[in-house]
Design a protein around this motif. Sequence first.
Motif, mmCIF file in Angstrom:
data_model
loop_
_atom_site.group_PDB
_atom_site.id
_atom_site.type_symbol
_atom_site.label_atom_id
_atom_site.label_comp_id
_atom_site.label_asym_id
_atom_site.label_seq_id
_atom_site.Cartn_x
_atom_site.Cartn_y
_atom_site.Cartn_z
ATOM 1 N N THR A 129 -47.564 41.929 71.632
ATOM 2 C CA THR A 129 -47.300 43.195 70.953
ATOM 3 C C THR A 129 -45.808 43.424 70.783
ATOM 4 O O THR A 129 -45.339 43.834 69.713
ATOM 5 N N THR A 130 -45.038 43.147 71.840
ATOM 6 C CA THR A 130 -43.593 43.345 71.786
ATOM 7 C C THR A 130 -42.942 42.439 70.749
ATOM 8 O O THR A 130 -42.100 42.869 69.954
ATOM 9 N N ILE A 131 -43.335 41.171 70.740
ATOM 10 C CA ILE A 131 -42.765 40.225 69.783
ATOM 11 C C ILE A 131 -43.088 40.642 68.349
ATOM 12 O O ILE A 131 -42.206 40.634 67.471
ATOM 13 N N CYS A 132 -44.326 41.008 68.095
ATOM 14 C CA CYS A 132 -44.709 41.429 66.747
ATOM 15 C C CYS A 132 -43.983 42.703 66.320
ATOM 16 O O CYS A 132 -43.638 42.876 65.146
ATOM 17 N N GLU A 133 -43.750 43.581 67.276
ATOM 18 C CA GLU A 133 -43.018 44.816 66.980
ATOM 19 C C GLU A 133 -41.564 44.503 66.618
ATOM 20 O O GLU A 133 -41.027 45.018 65.631
ATOM 21 N N ILE A 134 -40.905 43.655 67.404
ATOM 22 C CA ILE A 134 -39.505 43.335 67.157
ATOM 23 C C ILE A 134 -39.329 42.616 65.820
ATOM 24 O O ILE A 134 -38.409 42.914 65.046
ATOM 25 N N ALA A 135 -40.216 41.647 65.531
ATOM 26 C CA ALA A 135 -40.071 40.821 64.333
ATOM 27 C C ALA A 135 -40.833 41.380 63.132
ATOM 28 O O ALA A 135 -40.797 40.760 62.060
ATOM 29 N N ARG A 136 -41.529 42.512 63.297
ATOM 30 C CA ARG A 136 -42.317 43.109 62.216
ATOM 31 C C ARG A 136 -43.270 42.072 61.606
ATOM 32 O O ARG A 136 -43.253 41.802 60.395
ATOM 33 N N VAL A 137 -44.079 41.476 62.455
ATOM 34 C CA VAL A 137 -45.007 40.428 62.024
ATOM 35 C C VAL A 137 -46.263 41.068 61.444
ATOM 36 O O VAL A 137 -46.840 41.976 62.044
ATOM 37 N N ARG A 138 -46.688 40.564 60.264
ATOM 38 C CA ARG A 138 -47.905 41.082 59.638
ATOM 39 C C ARG A 138 -48.931 39.982 59.345
ATOM 40 O O ARG A 138 -50.035 40.274 58.896
ATOM 41 N N TYR A 139 -48.562 38.726 59.566
ATOM 42 C CA TYR A 139 -49.477 37.608 59.351
ATOM 43 C C TYR A 139 -49.467 36.720 60.593
ATOM 44 O O TYR A 139 -48.429 36.571 61.249
ATOM 45 N N ALA A 140 -50.624 36.115 60.869
ATOM 46 C CA ALA A 140 -50.717 35.201 62.006
ATOM 47 C C ALA A 140 -51.696 34.089 61.684
ATOM 48 O O ALA A 140 -52.762 34.331 61.095
ATOM 49 N N LEU A 150 -54.580 37.672 71.283
ATOM 50 C CA LEU A 150 -53.913 38.200 70.086
ATOM 51 C C LEU A 150 -54.706 39.373 69.522
ATOM 52 O O LEU A 150 -54.122 40.383 69.101
ATOM 53 N N THR A 151 -56.008 39.290 69.538
ATOM 54 C CA THR A 151 -56.847 40.402 69.102
ATOM 55 C C THR A 151 -56.659 41.606 70.021
ATOM 56 O O THR A 151 -56.532 42.753 69.565
ATOM 57 N N ARG A 152 -56.643 41.329 71.324
ATOM 58 C CA ARG A 152 -56.469 42.415 72.307
ATOM 59 C C ARG A 152 -55.106 43.081 72.197
ATOM 60 O O ARG A 152 -54.945 44.238 72.618
ATOM 61 N N ALA A 153 -54.126 42.375 71.638
ATOM 62 C CA ALA A 153 -52.791 42.966 71.483
ATOM 63 C C ALA A 153 -52.829 44.162 70.540
ATOM 64 O O ALA A 153 -51.982 45.060 70.638
ATOM 65 N N GLY A 154 -53.787 44.175 69.619
ATOM 66 C CA GLY A 154 -53.952 45.339 68.751
ATOM 67 C C GLY A 154 -52.742 45.640 67.898
ATOM 68 O O GLY A 154 -52.375 46.818 67.726
ATOM 69 N N VAL A 155 -52.118 44.623 67.340
ATOM 70 C CA VAL A 155 -50.917 44.830 66.524
ATOM 71 C C VAL A 155 -51.313 45.520 65.219
ATOM 72 O O VAL A 155 -52.139 44.991 64.463
ATOM 73 N N PRO A 156 -50.748 46.676 64.919
ATOM 74 C CA PRO A 156 -51.131 47.397 63.690
ATOM 75 C C PRO A 156 -50.844 46.560 62.442
ATOM 76 O O PRO A 156 -49.748 46.011 62.274
ATOM 77 N N GLY A 157 -51.829 46.465 61.566
ATOM 78 C CA GLY A 157 -51.637 45.802 60.280
ATOM 79 C C GLY A 157 -51.555 44.298 60.326
ATOM 80 O O GLY A 157 -51.273 43.663 59.296
ATOM 81 N N LEU A 158 -51.781 43.677 61.489
ATOM 82 C CA LEU A 158 -51.658 42.218 61.593
ATOM 83 C C LEU A 158 -52.890 41.547 61.008
ATOM 84 O O LEU A 158 -54.014 41.821 61.417
ATOM 85 N N ARG A 159 -52.673 40.632 60.046
ATOM 86 C CA ARG A 159 -53.766 39.871 59.447
ATOM 87 C C ARG A 159 -53.827 38.507 60.125
ATOM 88 O O ARG A 159 -52.931 37.681 59.965
ATOM 89 N N VAL A 160 -54.877 38.287 60.906
ATOM 90 C CA VAL A 160 -55.016 37.058 61.685
ATOM 91 C C VAL A 160 -55.980 36.115 60.975
ATOM 92 O O VAL A 160 -57.117 36.491 60.661
ATOM 93 N N THR A 161 -55.528 34.900 60.732
ATOM 94 C CA THR A 161 -56.371 33.842 60.183
ATOM 95 C C THR A 161 -56.476 32.752 61.235
ATOM 96 O O THR A 161 -55.449 32.213 61.679
ATOM 97 N N THR A 162 -57.689 32.431 61.650
ATOM 98 C CA THR A 162 -57.870 31.427 62.689
ATOM 99 C C THR A 162 -58.083 30.055 62.071
ATOM 100 O O THR A 162 -58.434 29.918 60.896
#
Length: 543
Positions: A129-140, A150-162
Amino acid sequence: MELRSSAHTDTFARDRLPPREQWPHLTDLGYPDRLNCGAELLDGTIERFGADRPAFRDASGPVWTYGQLRDRVDAIAHALTGQLGVRPGNRVLLRGPTTPWLAACWLAVMKAGAVAVTVLAAQRPKELTTICEIARVRYALCDIRSVEDLTRAGVPGLRVTTYGGDGPADLRQLARPGGAPYPAVATSADDVALIAFTSGTTGRPKGCLHFHRDVLAIADTFSARVLRPTPDDVFAGSPPLGFTFGLGGLVVFPLRAGASALLTDWGGPEQLLTDIAAHRVSVLFTAPTAYRAMLPRLTGHDVSSLRRCVSAGENLPAATWQSWYEATGLRLINGIGATELLHIFIAAADEAIRPGTTGLPVPGFQARVVGTDGAPLPDGEPGLLAVRGPTGCRYLADARQTEYVRDGWNITGDTYVREPDGYFRYVARADDMIVSAGYNIAGPEVEDALLRHPDVSEAAVVGRADEERGEVVVAHVVLRNGVPADEQTVAALRAFTKTRIAPFKCPREIVFHTALPRTPTGKLQRFRLRSGPGSAGPVADLQ
């Protein structure tokens, strides 16, 4: 040098570079204005060596040729930009065990002109969560085996492709090879290619911004000038790709040389030795801890294919170097690198190696030892290591930039001595120096003495506050199997160290453990040892 014009339509990373006056002095290696490191490492290497050479392999699957790797990378890049909507400059989180697929995702992000944020599979939801917040990550892009946290991190707006699953939305379904080639985005040499995060063991992690030219620079300095790989080499090692030691040693260096790499997750020293024999590994990257762990297991394992062994991530004790040399005939290449500089900047190879020293500045880099005022110190006097070269520290919107870069030099936080012949000798991390009764004591020197005892498997030395002496030396020790953690062993270790170092440096306390605390990248967490005994055995007060 002035920044070239950017190809990024998302300028978040460039907009958050530190002010130019806070950058280190950077050496220009003459790269062209337009440079995409993914295209250079893959398409450029194919042009030089051909598409049929082996590129990546894992422990059990088929070998990927360079041509097959390019097909998969181009298909992933098409999926990123066409189906997922990734634009140049967008940050893409990469997470999973070390596999050819993870490396292919990284290369695809490079070719697409996006910014890779590769994290460790071991990192937990709060850290993610912290890393995504600092880097403004929206894709994974995430290995299906690593998606839960990563799902449990609950990053707002993050689009995860496995990838690695069976569903129609899995990346392997979206990115089927055999389509049109992907023309790499014409990124600037100065466009940010990746954000590498420090381990964050002592506070909020720092994001280190590295350009496309930086990725090639580490291959064209340390790898080309010190390691000197050949196209027939097979690389392998323990560091994950979320650790820049692993990214360079297992992806960038072999691809730049037209060589191949075994990409498999760390399975312990026994598995690493098995892999070396099975895949005829010739270039090995791992930490001193792993070399020590492999030593008693060498019997029955064929390591004759090895010709280069690189040690980094923490200090390499002279005792470990000597033991490895006596057992294998191979000279460990000791190196110091930093996330802030991307990879190794001081090292030596072959006859230039001097056990007990780190080595010489890698060609292209300069190094010196300075005092707290930044002024150079004379040879033989310990001080702070200062480095500059083609790579350097550029933190992502972080006020700590001015702590790391001073007067154009990267101040790494390590205490070093420069010998009169120009070799650099590690003393300690600057915050690991122990001051006891007026004496300056370097923990690694005490560790090296302890590690020379045949009963000691691992050792870590820290200071503990003491009213009378200021600090006292405390040794945290892991014993070899079968050695009793008792007062007799304590007495034997103390007597042994007194024959090798000055008595005032010897540990006043010894704490036995079954294992020492380490980060997911293998670095020792001394701060956890300072916080309390955490003993798995007796604590001996050696007054």
